[in-house]
Design an enzyme around this catalytic site. Structure first.
Site, PDB file in Angstrom:
ATOM      1  CD  GLU A  85       5.687   6.193  -3.983  1.00  0.00           C
ATOM      2  OE1 GLU A  85       5.415   7.274  -3.171  1.00  0.00           O
ATOM      3  OE2 GLU A  85       5.948   5.121  -3.853  1.00  0.00           O
TER       4      GLU A  85
ATOM      5  CB  CYS B  63       3.310   3.479   2.415  1.00  0.00           C
ATOM      6  SG  CYS B  63       2.703   1.516   2.803  1.00  0.00           S
TER       7      CYS B  63
ATOM      8  CG  HIS C 256       2.529   4.085  -2.500  1.00  0.00           C
ATOM      9  ND1 HIS C 256       3.418   3.683  -1.676  1.00  0.00           N
ATOM     10  CD2 HIS C 256       1.169   3.170  -1.593  1.00  0.00           C
ATOM     11  CE1 HIS C 256       3.945   2.857  -1.308  1.00  0.00           C
ATOM     12  NE2 HIS C 256       2.543   2.062  -0.980  1.00  0.00           N
TER      13      HIS C 256
END
Ligand code: XMP
Length: 526
Positions: free
Chosen positions: A185, A92, A183
């Site tokens: 994660e 990002c 993202h």
């Protein structure tokens, strides 16, 4: 003061460095990487390349950030990292930064993309080469940004596009620099961990060397190395998982040169002190000292009602008692503590973040004690501590213990603390815990406990009017205690607990159940 394992951690094992730009998911990136079996560490975004290089990173990840790269005060990292030959993945904000710094263009998007967004893969190599993406040309990812890369820097290609045709992933394969707009994660990006793994394994060439066994071997060797052949180490035991894991590591490393001190403040749950004393006595080779300080703590707390004042007094008493005992043991050079990674981060020593909660420092021992510190768990997350504990053979009673505040039951008795109130709360809490356990729910809950309120109410027991205290039950579901949801316990279970508490503890007039989540509530009542 020496910082164990931090002095020379670069030589320990393969490592990935995450430069933290203050994104809300930075800690989560670290967890995912470790779950993939690769050790990683968060460093402040402005760490110099010279310092980063000392860690000999196999890869560098640039985290997200609440900032925009086009802000005047946008945080940026040492540009030398782009020339260091170490693979980089920007997430990002990290991707925007790479794009801007290396000659591309980043603009404020015509529409912000927040939440679940579809993207299509343009080039699988290397981030989308995982089997997970074999049959996928279109995937879902979690986005949270306003900026977008309009033009990729020279040498970069586009690897993925969102459904609005904004750039979702970029890469310079020759220099091994990549960026993703989404993202990977977060849970809401299915396949996100596969993207991270391809970066770790295909691009950085990492192996899965981070395991509980490898950690134990490293930590034991390191303790021996730091402490040497003759020195002694003192360790404060609380009965919790962190200090217990430290003790079992010390036991393997230096056996009877470790001295364990258990300060019994009388604020643990029913029978808990006896259980931990038995375990430590049986299992540890070093000298075990039980300091019965119950009376001293009660006296110091007498009449105190303000929660922070209770915490302060307990912290100060603990230090006093521990210090007296430790210094009376003669020549001891080291103090072993169960500081874990979130404590290191939250105390602001890593990312410059503000101290989030004063209570994380309660029970921490001050520098003026004069010992050098041994903190073998400084690098671990809580769940990793549990895995290491299991590897060391700690019993389930310690490993599965619910988080318990350092000031113990003192912050679960609203108002002043007396021996009678403590006895009453211990009984009520034991009943609640027993019934939750019997219902098979103990492992689903983050914490569950009883609180003794300072409210007295009218009830009827037998044929008589009864005037007595209210017990509140609290049970929450949480991932990390930062947020929590009140647990929807079965009504039958709550009824059973209520009947038992009011029946077995004559003084209790009423039992209530706390249906407040965090926020706006906190987990503990004080
Ligand atoms: P709160 O009540 O802030 O609690 O939602 C979050 C987590 O921290 C624990 N807690 C403490 N732990 N000393 C500690 O060591 C304290 O003073 C303290 N106060 C709260 C709480 O049990 C929960 O897990």
């Amino acid at each position: 003061m020496k910082h164990f394992l931090n002095e020379d951690s670069s030589s320990i094992r393969e490592k990935v460095v995450i430069l933290d730009f203050g994104g809300q998911y930075s800690m989560l990136i670290a967890r995912r990487i470790r779950e993939a079996g690769v050790f990683c560490e968060l460093l402040p975004y402005d760490t110099s390349w010279l310092e980063i290089e000392e860690h000999q990173p196999a890869g560098i990840i640039l985290s997200g950030s609440p900032a925009s790269v086009n802000d005047i005060s946008a945080p940026y990292c040492d540009p030398a990292i782009y020339r260091g030959g170490v693979p980089i993945l920007g997430i990002c904000y990290g991707m925007h930064l790479i794009a801007r710094e290396l000659g591309g263009e980043v603009v404020k998007g015509s529409r912000s993309e927040f939440g679940r967004t579809a993207f299509k893969i343009v080039d699988r190599e290397p981030l989308f080469e995982d089997d997970y993406f074999l049959d996928e040309t279109s995937c879902c990812a979690w986005m949270s940004h306003q900026d977008e890369v309009l033009e990729v820097p020279p040498g970069f290609g586009v690897l993925a596009l969102t459904e609005n045709n904004t750039i979702a992933a970029i890469g310079d394969k020759e220099n091994k620099i990549y960026g993703v707009q989404f993202h990977p994660e977060v849970f809401h990006t299915p396949g996100g961990t596969n993207v991270l793994k391809r970066f770790l394994f295909n691009v950085c060439g990492c192996s899965q060397s981070w395991t509980p066994r490898s950690f134990v071997n490293d930590a034991v060797a390191k303790i021996r190395d730091v402490v040497g052949e003759n020195e002694k180490v003192v360790c404060a035991l609380s009965g919790g998982v962190d200090s217990s894991v430290v003790a079992f590591l010390l036991d393997q490393a230096i056996a009877d040169r470790a001295i364990y001190i258990f300060v019994d403040h009388g604020l643990l749950r029913l029978d808990e002190a006896a259980q931990v004393i038995k375990l430590y006595r049986e299992r540890l080779k070093g000298q075990f000292i039980h300091v019965d300080a119950k009376k001293m703590f009660l006296a110091a707390l007498a009449g105190v009602t303000e929660p922070e004042e209770k915490r302060r007094i307990i912290g100060a008493e603990f230090i006093k008692v521990f210090k007296d005992k430790a210094l009376s043991m003669g020549d001891i050079a080291y103090l072993a503590q169960g500081t874990i990674y979130p404590d290191v981060i939250e105390s602001g020593t890593v990312s410059g973040a503000a101290i989030i909660k004063s209570h994380h420092n309660v029970g921490g021992l001050p520098e003026e004690l004069g010992f050098d510190l041994v903190e073998p768990l400084r690098e671990l997350f809580k769940d990793e501590v549990r895995l290491v504990g299991a590897e060391l053979g700690l019993p389930g009673s310690i490993l599965k213990r619910q988080p318990f505040p350092g000031p113990g039951l003192a912050v679960r008795i609203i108002g002043d603390i007396t021996a009678e109130k403590l006895t009453l709360l211990k009984q009520a809490d034991a009943i609640f815990r027993e019934e939750v356990y019997n219902a098979g729910l103990s492992e689903e809950l983050w914490q569950y406990f009883a609180v003794l309120t300072d409210v007295k109410v009218v009830g009827v027991k037998g044929d008589d009017r009864h005037y007595g205290p209210v017990i509140a039950l609290r049970a929450v579901i949480s991932e990390d205690a930062m947020t929590a949801d009140w647990a929807r316990l079965p009504h039958d279970l709550l009824e059973k607990v209520s009947v038992r508490i009011t029946g077995e503890i004559p003084d209790v007039a009423r039992v209530v159940y706390d249906i407040t989540s965090k926020p706006p509530g906190t987990i503990e009542w004080e």
